[in-house]
Design an enzyme around this catalytic site. Structure first.
Site, PDB file in Angstrom:
ATOM      1  CE1 TYR A 193      13.509 136.802  13.421  1.00  0.00           C
ATOM      2  CE2 TYR A 193      12.116 138.059  15.288  1.00  0.00           C
ATOM      3  CZ  TYR A 193      12.797 137.095  14.887  1.00  0.00           C
ATOM      4  OH  TYR A 193      13.692 136.004  15.613  1.00  0.00           O
ATOM      5  NE  ARG A 336      15.674 133.358  27.433  1.00  0.00           N
ATOM      6  CZ  ARG A 336      15.897 133.995  26.094  1.00  0.00           C
ATOM      7  NH1 ARG A 336      14.892 135.260  26.211  1.00  0.00           N
ATOM      8  NH2 ARG A 336      15.961 134.163  24.888  1.00  0.00           N
TER       9      ARG A 336
END
Length: 366
Positions: A193, A336
């Site tokens: 990013y 996760r």
């Protein structure tokens, strides 16, 4: 939080940074939910989904929750469905979440972010492809006019004035984060990013003061840190998330660069480095396996005095315990695995023989 037995003390030992004490070392990594409204007055505003999502992990015993990448501007969103923190309506919705987390003994953190050239994409379960104005999209901005991948738009190369504007947006987001009740701010400098795009020579082709040398490519990151630290109270900790390597054979950001940057970040008031990897370029080979990113955190910890958190396929309690007991990191961030099991911290405490704070409503089950 009661003290854990000596044999398994590390994972459930409180950890203090500045004035904030986190009750254990089981922390939740920032993971986008792509569940906000894409446009209109509710754009970027947290919903009931966000409240339920974070509340579940707090009641599950997670010591620190770092809220998903929360955009400092509309153009800084990864997708039109991302959370934002560029207006006061967003602050009001976030305040409800932080209040609940604190009531459960969980420290609320927020990751503030700008997606750069990876902005304006669809939700992952819709394919994650770039979207245009017809789907609430926009033209991304980046250090250079170099697209993320084939099929992605050529981003607008940011001017120096625009770079300074974005730095100011990070500062304004920090003020709002404080008003919303967060106790930790994390600057997102990882995963390709905007900040990571400036760091890497693979994506940064500038020839001005923000490109070329290591000093120039790190300039934007350090200016953002300085702007955020100036707004964030002295007694509250500041994190920085880094991709320790781009996993590129040449012309990428490296582990050596990360170690060098760590010292510069610490000197400007960063209290902990959240060490991840990758995300800058598609199609790279990453040696996935249990704890595959831990060695990068361990190296920063060994070669600098900056505390670190490790992340990446950390799934088992004894695995997490060993990382901390071996001195490879100061905390572990689960991603996760906490999506699969919001009560992971409670299961880990049971397996390791430790005690953990339990809501009164759930005591009959423990």
């Amino acid at each position: 939080m009661s003290a854990a037995p000596a044999a398994f003390a590390a994972l459930f030992r409180p950890y203090t940074l500045r004035s904030v004490t986190v009750p254990n070392r089981v922390w939740m990594a920032a993971m986008c939910q792509y569940s906000a409204e894409p446009a209109g007055p509710a754009a970027g505003v947290a919903t009931e989904w966000h409240f339920a999502h974070y509340a579940a992990r707090a009641t599950g015993g997670t010591g620190l929750i770092v809220q998903e990448a929360t955009a400092v501007s509309p153009e800084g969103r990864i997708s039109p469905y991302d959370l934002g923190i560029w207006n006061d309506t967003q602050v009001e919705a976030l305040r409800r979440i932080t209040a609940f987390l604190k009531a459960q003994g969980t420290v609320p953190g927020i990751q503030i972010a700008h997606a750069g050239r990876k902005a304006s994409t669809d939700r992952p379960w819709k394919g994650g492809r770039p979207v245009g104005a017809e789907a609430h999209g926009w033209q991304p901005g980046a250090p250079s006019a170099v697209p993320f991948a084939e099929g992605h738009p050529v981003p607008h190369a940011l001017t120096v004035e625009e770079i300074r504007t974005i730095t100011g947006e990070f500062a304004a987001a920090t003020r709002r984060a404080l008003a919303a009740g967060y106790e930790v701010v994390e600057i997102h400098g990882a995963h390709g990013y905007l900040i990571g795009e400036f760091l890497s020579p693979h994506s940064n082709r500038r020839t001005d003061a923000y490109g070329g040398s290591f000093e120039n490519r790190t300039r934007f990151a350090l200016e953002v840190v300085e702007a955020v630290r100036a707004e964030w109270p002295e007694d509250l900790p500041l994190f920085f998330r880094i991709s320790a390597t781009d996993w590129l054979e040449q012309d990428g950001w490296t582990a050596d660069d990360t170690v060098e940057l760590a010292g510069l970040l610490q000197s400007r008031g960063v209290d902990l480095l959240d060490v991840s990897t990758g995300g800058l370029a598609p199609g790279v080979t990453i040696p996935l396996g249990p704890g595959y990113q831990v060695p990068f955190a361990a190296r920063v910890k060994a070669e600098t005095s900056l505390p670190v958190a490790a992340v990446g396929l950390i799934t088992e309690p004894e695995q997490a315990e060993k990382i901390l007991a071996n001195g490879e990191a100061d905390a572990v961030l689960l991603g996760r695995e906490l999506l699969r099991d919001p009560f992971w911290a409670r299961r880990a405490a049971a397996e390791l023989g430790a005690e953990i704070r339990t809501p009164d409503q759930y005591r009959r089950a423990w």
